[in-house]
Structures are given as structure tokens and as C-alpha cells.
Design a protein around this motif. Structure first.
Motif, PDB file in Angstrom:
ATOM      1  N   THR A 197       4.648   9.398 -13.132  1.00  0.00           N
ATOM      2  CA  THR A 197       4.237   9.005 -11.782  1.00  0.00           C
ATOM      3  C   THR A 197       4.797  10.041 -10.803  1.00  0.00           C
ATOM      4  OG1 THR A 197       6.217   7.758 -11.203  1.00  0.00           O
ATOM      5  CG2 THR A 197       4.522   6.570 -12.446  1.00  0.00           C
ATOM      6  N   ASP A 198       4.586   9.789  -9.517  1.00  0.00           N
ATOM      7  CA  ASP A 198       5.129  10.696  -8.494  1.00  0.00           C
ATOM      8  C   ASP A 198       6.645  10.799  -8.592  1.00  0.00           C
ATOM      9  OD1 ASP A 198       2.631  10.927  -7.598  1.00  0.00           O
ATOM     10  OD2 ASP A 198       2.871   9.650  -5.816  1.00  0.00           O
TER      11      ASP A 198
ATOM     12  N   ALA B 219       0.006  -0.736  -9.900  1.00  0.00           N
ATOM     13  CA  ALA B 219      -1.093  -1.044  -8.965  1.00  0.00           C
ATOM     14  C   ALA B 219      -0.551  -1.791  -7.746  1.00  0.00           C
ATOM     15  CB  ALA B 219      -2.158  -1.869  -9.670  1.00  0.00           C
TER      16      ALA B 219
ATOM     17  N   ARG C 166       2.345  -1.539  -6.331  1.00  0.00           N
ATOM     18  CA  ARG C 166       2.987  -0.589  -5.406  1.00  0.00           C
ATOM     19  C   ARG C 166       1.957   0.066  -4.497  1.00  0.00           C
ATOM     20  NH1 ARG C 166       6.329   3.385  -9.401  1.00  0.00           N
ATOM     21  NH2 ARG C 166       7.676   1.824 -10.339  1.00  0.00           N
ATOM     22  N   GLU C 167       0.844   0.469  -5.107  1.00  0.00           N
ATOM     23  CA  GLU C 167      -0.163   1.235  -4.375  1.00  0.00           C
ATOM     24  C   GLU C 167      -1.046   0.350  -3.509  1.00  0.00           C
ATOM     25  OE1 GLU C 167      -0.538   4.496  -4.151  1.00  0.00           O
ATOM     26  OE2 GLU C 167       1.363   4.527  -5.258  1.00  0.00           O
ATOM     27  N   GLN C 168      -1.507  -0.748  -4.103  1.00  0.00           N
ATOM     28  CA  GLN C 168      -2.550  -1.547  -3.435  1.00  0.00           C
ATOM     29  C   GLN C 168      -1.994  -2.757  -2.707  1.00  0.00           C
ATOM     30  OE1 GLN C 168      -5.072  -2.317  -6.766  1.00  0.00           O
ATOM     31  NE2 GLN C 168      -5.163  -0.125  -7.219  1.00  0.00           N
TER      32      GLN C 168
ATOM     33  N   ARG D 146       2.045   2.017   5.751  1.00  0.00           N
ATOM     34  CA  ARG D 146       2.268   2.913   4.594  1.00  0.00           C
ATOM     35  C   ARG D 146       3.449   3.845   4.816  1.00  0.00           C
ATOM     36  NH1 ARG D 146      -0.998   2.744   0.492  1.00  0.00           N
ATOM     37  NH2 ARG D 146      -2.869   1.478   0.724  1.00  0.00           N
TER      38      ARG D 146
ATOM     39  N   ARG E 140       6.720   4.059   2.441  1.00  0.00           N
ATOM     40  CA  ARG E 140       7.226   5.317   1.841  1.00  0.00           C
ATOM     41  C   ARG E 140       8.692   5.531   2.197  1.00  0.00           C
ATOM     42  NH1 ARG E 140       2.156   7.515   2.214  1.00  0.00           N
ATOM     43  NH2 ARG E 140       2.389   8.013   4.407  1.00  0.00           N
TER      44      ARG E 140
END
Ligand code: PLP
Length: 303
Positions: free
Chosen positions: A104-105, A140, A142-144, A291, A295
């Protein structure tokens, strides 16, 4: 390297006991749990779920401290910190060789679980360290983000703290209730649950802590329900709040009610592997998703 999908690869398991202080690597496909094991038959044991990135467990001291606290509450003999550290190093070495991490990142991520079971009457308590892939659904979230529903815990768990046998604040293997509430919300089209006390006070997610943020101009205030009030004190929430305190942010420890979440500039479910999942909807009401703040708060955990 296994051919299975990334999040279905078999775990790597290490047993920690007096005979194997650095951890004995077990065959995860072999029978590992005895039929009389009380961790299995009664949920009588404790655990921690942690995130490892590039072979290093995040917040290991916080997890080891909470595991020791949980074990004390259950009067369960638990391996000492040096043994856990040695076993974690052993298991992560094997996991790296097996290639079970997800890129992942952040780096190569795996889930590392520490578990202490009461064991069976003959062999007694023992510890396991289990490394497995990160579930796709967690990445998912985390992102969505997640749709969450507020659901009653049925009573006020802050009152349980007076009765040590109710094990308030211990992370025990008895997670059937936590799994049941997740099945319930999923049957209603949501992804997660936030429990409320009998007075509608916000408690915690099914497997997470609740964090809310308020922006006033450039100032950010972070809010969370009182961590020692009948809920599990989250290591993720604790680490985020510690970093925020160092930056001079204001911190609030509740009590929080549904309206406080609805009027926030961001609400997250926080836990070790998911990190921060923004709550996009609370009881079908849309919440703001920030967002940039997600972050920033995540960077508090990964710095
Ligand atoms: N609350 C509950 C009930 C949990 O199960 C968890 C984690 O699994 C948390 C809070 C968050 O804890 P942590 O941040 O230490 O992962």
C-alpha cells in the motif's frame, strides 16, 4: 509465494510458551487448537490486533501494555514483553518470506494478532502470534469511508466498571456480540455500528474507537468518548490524541451525544489496522468528509 488472492493467504502462526520463549513456528494448516481449549470453548482469553508495516509493528508498546492489562483482569498468565517481542520478530521474518503482505502507500502491510488462551486443564495457558493479510474490506474502509448506524448497547457499560468480573476494558476473545452487531448493520445496508449507552451517550464502534473533529478557523479540536468509561481504550485513538496534544490541539473526552457527531466537521472510526475510516453517513444522515484532515490524522499514526 502463494497463488491465493492477497487477503486469503494462510496465516503464519507462532506459539509462545515456557518451552518456546522465542516462539515456535507452527504449521497453520495442521490442527492447532485442542478440543478442550477454553479460549475456544469459552472465549476465555485475551488478544490484540496490530498493524505491521514493512516488518515493524506499529505502537507495539501500547498493545503490549493493553494485553498485559487484559490478562491481569482475567487472571491469565501472559508471556512477558521480551517473549512477545521475540515471537513477533520470528513470525514477521517467516511472513516476509511467505510474502503475505499487501503493498500500500504505507509499505508492505500485515495484520499481527497476539492471543492468550486459558488453554486446556492439562497444558494450561499459552500465547500465539498470528500474521495474516490485511482484509480488502479494511483497505476499502480507509479509502471510501463507512456508513454507520447508532445502536444501543442495552445498558450503560460505565456502570460495569464497579464489577471486576464484567472485565470492562479487557480485550477478551469473547467478540461474538461485536460480530453480531456488524452482521445486523450489514443486513440494513450499512457497514459499521456505533454503540450508545442507555442515555444515548456515544460509546465506541463494534471494533473501533470514535473520533470527531471540529474546526474553528485554523484551530482543530478532537473529541472522543471518555476512554475509560466502559469502553476499550483504543491504542489508535490514544496515539492520535498524544500527537495532537504535542501540536497544541484542543482535546475533549466527552460525554458525546449523537448531535455532537452530526454537528462535527468529521467523524472517524479508528482502530489499529483500519487506521481511520471516515464515517460518511450516520443513521442515513450525510456527514462531512474532510480528506485533508483524514490524511493529517493518519500521518500522526504513520510518522
Ligand atoms: N474498541 C473496540 C471494541 C475494539 O475492538 C477496538 C479494536 O479492535 C478498538 C476500540 C480500537 O482499538 P485499537 O485502536 O487499539 O485497535
Amino acid at each position: 509465494m502463494s497463488e491465493l488472492p492477497a487477503d486469503r493467504r494462510p496465516p503464519v502462526v507462532v506459539r509462545v510458551d515456557d518451552a518456546h520463549p522465542d516462539g515456535e513456528v507452527l504449521d497453520a494448516a495442521a490442527p492447532l487448537i485442542g478440543i478442550e481449549d477454553e479460549g475456544y470453548t469459552r472465549g476465555d482469553g485475551v488478544f490484540e490486533t496490530m498493524l505491521a508495516v514493512d516488518g515493524a509493528v506499529r505502537k507495539l508498546p501500547r498493545h503490549l501494555a493493553r494485553l498485559a492489562h487484559s490478562a491481569r483482569l482475567l487472571q491469565l498468565p501472559a508471556p512477558d514483553e521480551d517473549r512477545w517481542r521475540a515471537a513477533v520478530a520470528t513470525v514477521l521474518r517467516v511472513a516476509a518470506r511467505e510474502g503475505i503482505g499487501t503493498a500500500t502507500d504505507l509499505g508492505e502491510e500485515t495484520v499481527v494478532k497476539l492471543l492468550v488462551s486459558r488453554g486446556d486443564p492439562t497444558r494450561g495457558a499459552y500465547g500465539l502470534v498470528i500474521v495474516s493479510p490485511v482484509p480488502e474490506s479494511t483497505l476499502a474502509a480507509r479509502e471510501q469511508g463507512v456508513r454507520a448506524l447508532l445502536l444501543p448497547r442495552g445498558h450503560d457499560p460505565a456502570e460495569d466498571a464497579a464489577y471486576p468480573w464484567l472485565l470492562t476494558g479487557a480485550k477478551t476473545l469473547s467478540y461474538a456480540v461485536n460480530m453480531a452487531v456488524l452482521r445486523h448493520v450489514r443486513s440494513l445496508g450499512a457497514q459499521d455500528a456505533i454503540w450508545t449507552a442507555s442515555d444515548r451517550r456515544i460509546l465506541e464502534g463494534a471494533t473501533s474507537s470514535v473520533i470527531a473533529a471540529r474546526r474553528t478557523g485554523d484551530r482543530i479540536t478532537l473529541l472522543t468518548p471518555e476512554p475509560n468509561h466502559g469502553i476499550l481504550p483504543g491504542t489508535t485513538q490514544g496515539a492520535i490524541f498524544a500527537a495532537a496534544r504535542e501540536r497544541g490541539w484542543e482535546l475533549g473526552y466527552g460525554p458525546l451525544y449523537p448531535v455532537d457527531l452530526l454537528e462535527s466537521d468529521g467523524v472517524w472510526l479508528a482502530s489499529s489496522v483500519r487506521l481511520l475510516a471516515p464515517v460518511t453517513h450516520l443513521d442515513h444522515q450525510v456527514l462531512p468528509v474532510d480528506r485533508e484532515l483524514t490524511r493529517l490524522l493518519t500521518s500522526f499514526l504513520t510518522a
